[in-house]
Design an enzyme around this catalytic site. Structure first.
Site, PDB file in Angstrom:
ATOM      1  N   ASN A  74       0.725  -1.239   0.267  1.00  0.00           N
ATOM      2  CA  ASN A  74       0.012   0.209   0.170  1.00  0.00           C
ATOM      3  C   ASN A  74       0.329   1.329   0.156  1.00  0.00           C
ATOM      4  O   ASN A  74       1.639   1.707   0.831  1.00  0.00           O
ATOM      5  CB  ASN A  74      -0.605  -0.020   1.728  1.00  0.00           C
ATOM      6  CG  ASN A  74      -1.619   1.255   1.075  1.00  0.00           C
ATOM      7  OD1 ASN A  74      -1.478   2.170   0.304  1.00  0.00           O
ATOM      8  ND2 ASN A  74      -2.167   1.305   2.597  1.00  0.00           N
ATOM      9  N   LYS A  76      -0.194   4.286   0.085  1.00  0.00           N
ATOM     10  CA  LYS A  76      -0.521   4.941   0.555  1.00  0.00           C
ATOM     11  C   LYS A  76      -0.745   6.785  -0.134  1.00  0.00           C
ATOM     12  O   LYS A  76      -0.381   6.572  -1.910  1.00  0.00           O
ATOM     13  CB  LYS A  76       0.058   5.650   2.219  1.00  0.00           C
ATOM     14  CG  LYS A  76      -0.404   4.107   2.868  1.00  0.00           C
ATOM     15  CD  LYS A  76      -0.394   4.487   3.820  1.00  0.00           C
ATOM     16  CE  LYS A  76      -0.234   3.433   5.199  1.00  0.00           C
ATOM     17  NZ  LYS A  76      -0.411   2.793   5.866  1.00  0.00           N
ATOM     18  N   HIS A 158      -9.783   0.953   5.083  1.00  0.00           N
ATOM     19  CA  HIS A 158      -8.631   0.752   5.293  1.00  0.00           C
ATOM     20  C   HIS A 158      -8.110   2.155   7.009  1.00  0.00           C
ATOM     21  O   HIS A 158      -9.212   2.975   6.785  1.00  0.00           O
ATOM     22  CB  HIS A 158      -7.119   1.735   4.790  1.00  0.00           C
ATOM     23  CG  HIS A 158      -6.038   1.852   5.218  1.00  0.00           C
ATOM     24  ND1 HIS A 158      -5.408   2.609   6.669  1.00  0.00           N
ATOM     25  CD2 HIS A 158      -4.721   0.740   4.922  1.00  0.00           C
ATOM     26  CE1 HIS A 158      -4.048   2.043   6.078  1.00  0.00           C
ATOM     27  NE2 HIS A 158      -3.611   1.082   5.404  1.00  0.00           N
ATOM     28  N   GLU A 160      -7.157   4.248   7.633  1.00  0.00           N
ATOM     29  CA  GLU A 160      -6.669   5.967   7.579  1.00  0.00           C
ATOM     30  C   GLU A 160      -7.753   6.705   6.994  1.00  0.00           C
ATOM     31  O   GLU A 160      -8.340   8.096   7.253  1.00  0.00           O
ATOM     32  CB  GLU A 160      -5.320   6.194   6.416  1.00  0.00           C
ATOM     33  CG  GLU A 160      -3.985   5.911   7.749  1.00  0.00           C
ATOM     34  CD  GLU A 160      -3.020   5.645   6.658  1.00  0.00           C
ATOM     35  OE1 GLU A 160      -3.061   5.153   5.256  1.00  0.00           O
ATOM     36  OE2 GLU A 160      -1.407   4.921   7.566  1.00  0.00           O
ATOM     37  N   GLU A 228      -5.760  -5.017  10.771  1.00  0.00           N
ATOM     38  CA  GLU A 228      -4.258  -3.960  10.898  1.00  0.00           C
ATOM     39  C   GLU A 228      -4.774  -3.286  12.486  1.00  0.00           C
ATOM     40  O   GLU A 228      -5.287  -1.930  12.303  1.00  0.00           O
ATOM     41  CB  GLU A 228      -4.470  -3.243   9.354  1.00  0.00           C
ATOM     42  CG  GLU A 228      -4.001  -3.905   8.069  1.00  0.00           C
ATOM     43  CD  GLU A 228      -3.849  -2.361   7.082  1.00  0.00           C
ATOM     44  OE1 GLU A 228      -2.190  -3.035   7.070  1.00  0.00           O
ATOM     45  OE2 GLU A 228      -4.148  -2.027   6.572  1.00  0.00           O
ATOM     46  N   GLY A 234       2.227   2.498  10.613  1.00  0.00           N
ATOM     47  CA  GLY A 234       3.122   3.581  10.249  1.00  0.00           C
ATOM     48  C   GLY A 234       3.734   4.354  11.422  1.00  0.00           C
ATOM     49  O   GLY A 234       4.310   4.838  11.448  1.00  0.00           O
ATOM     50  N   SER A 274       3.368  -2.147  10.755  1.00  0.00           N
ATOM     51  CA  SER A 274       4.872  -2.179  10.703  1.00  0.00           C
ATOM     52  C   SER A 274       5.717  -3.255  10.604  1.00  0.00           C
ATOM     53  O   SER A 274       6.026  -3.800  11.354  1.00  0.00           O
ATOM     54  CB  SER A 274       5.237  -1.550  12.030  1.00  0.00           C
ATOM     55  OG  SER A 274       5.033  -0.417  11.993  1.00  0.00           O
TER      56      SER A 274
HETATM   57  P1  PGA Z   1       2.743   0.663   7.376  1.00  0.00           P
HETATM   58  O1  PGA Z   1       1.287   0.199   7.064  1.00  0.00           O
HETATM   59  O2  PGA Z   1       3.068  -1.370   7.266  1.00  0.00           O
HETATM   60  O3  PGA Z   1       3.963   1.732   6.790  1.00  0.00           O
HETATM   61  O4  PGA Z   1       2.580   0.011   9.551  1.00  0.00           O
HETATM   62  C1  PGA Z   1       0.616  -0.485   6.899  1.00  0.00           C
HETATM   63  C2  PGA Z   1      -0.689  -0.338   6.283  1.00  0.00           C
HETATM   64  O5  PGA Z   1      -1.639   0.761   6.214  1.00  0.00           O
HETATM   65  O6  PGA Z   1      -1.371  -1.023   5.491  1.00  0.00           O
END
Ligand code: PGA
Length: 318
Positions: A74, A76, A158, A160, A228, A234, A274
């Site tokens: 992803n 983003k 997601h 976010e 997640e 992140g 992460s």
């Molecule tokens: P990250 O993000 O690996 O940077 O923690 C995972 C995601 O948002 O799918």
């Protein structure tokens, strides 16, 4: 590496009991067969995928689900034409294990560039889509347009989009239903906030989010669940393999009880939050972790390839 230590042990051990019941029910499927020893091995065989791709590796032994390992990147809201062209060229020249489905999710504006330059071995996912057919919806992107560009998948739910943009379960469910109705695969994200985990609500939150998908979708054939935990996204605070496994077991058990044992077995439940080149192998060994959704580390070609190839951790030497 920082690790969130909140444990769900009490509820988890209850759930592993439920999950052994689920496994037993797989075995029961073959009870009608008169040769029970043969039936046991047939059953095991169908749940442990054989791998012929690597010499010295006999079988995938740590898969509770029957689906193929799945790794999504992803990207983003990151990248430029130049950085994306470099990332694509790194992915194009990499050697990827054959028994993994690989998907990358570039920002909308670079979808066409990526589709036109990336190897066909890797499929493309969008990071969002509209709830229905396109039209007068300023700023939105329709499923039809995504398919027109060659997208095979869309990431929905997601954290976010849930927690920064404010999308709710029902809205996300509508998008998932429409995408699936048009044959666009859905990577359906679920996961709890840190305060929800600390309040002992991890399963409640994940099950509520699962129910919203279940209530909306016409079928689970083209849907991958991504667990997640929001506190891991992140942040560098990856869930421990045990923490992730505990929730994956619970989600598979939820599917078995609320959808069907078949859907529970075949639906890929991937972990995100992460994941990186250093922690993917240990996570991949867990039997209910069927792959990963990767953010930050998917922006580095070599590291993303390490994560894709962590499927080898599921194999044992012959
Ligand atoms: P990250 O993000 O690996 O940077 O923690 C995972 C995601 O948002 O799918």
């Amino acid at each position: 590496m920082a690790v969130v230590s909140t444990s769900l042990t009490g509820a988890g051990s209850q759930l592993s009991g439920h999950f052994s019941a689920l496994r037993k029910s797989f075995l029961k499927l073959d009870n009608s067969n008169s040769n029970s020893t043969q039936s046991f091995f047939q059953n095991v065989d169908s749940h442990l995928r054989l791998s012929s791709s690597r010499k010295g590796c006999r079988a995938v032994v740590t898969m509770a689900g029957s689906g193929k390992f799945f790794v999504g990147g992803n990207w983003k809201c990151n990248g430029t034409k130049d950085s994306i062209s470099k990332l694509v060229s790194d992915l194009n020249s990499a050697t990827l294990e054959s028994d993994v489905d690989v998907v990358v999710s570039p920002p909308f504006v670079y979808l066409d560039q990526v589709k036109n330059s990336l190897t066909e071995r890797i499929e493309i996912a969008a990071q969002n889509c509209w709830t229905g057919k396109g039209g007068a919806f300023t700023g939105e992107i329709s499923v039809e347009q995504l398919k027109d560009l060659g997208c095979k998948w869309v990431v929905l739910g997601h954290s976010e989009r849930r927690h920064i943009i404010g999308e709710n379960d029902e809205f996300i469910g509508k998008k998932a239903a429409y995408a699936l109705s048009q044959n666009l695969g859905v990577i359906a994200c679920i996961g709890e906030l840190l305060e929800e985990r600390e309040a002992g609500k991890t399963f409640d939150v994940c099950f509520r989010q699962m129910k919203a998908f279940a209530d909306a979708v016409p079928s689970w054939d083209n849907l991958v669940v991504a667990y997640e935990p929001v506190w891991a996204i992140g942040t560098g605070k990856v869930a421990t393999p045990e923490q992730a496994q505990e929730v994956h077991v619970a989600v598979r058990d939820w599917l078995s009880k609320n959808v069907s044992a078949e859907v529970a077995s075949k639906t890929r439940i991937i972990y995100g939050g992460s994941v990186n080149g250093g922690n993917c192998a240990e996570l991949a060994k867990k039997e209910d972790i069927d792959g990963f959704l990767v953010g930050g580390a998917s922006l580095k070609g070599a590291e993303f390839v390490t994560i894709i190839n962590s499927v080898t951790s599921k194999k044992v030497a012959a």
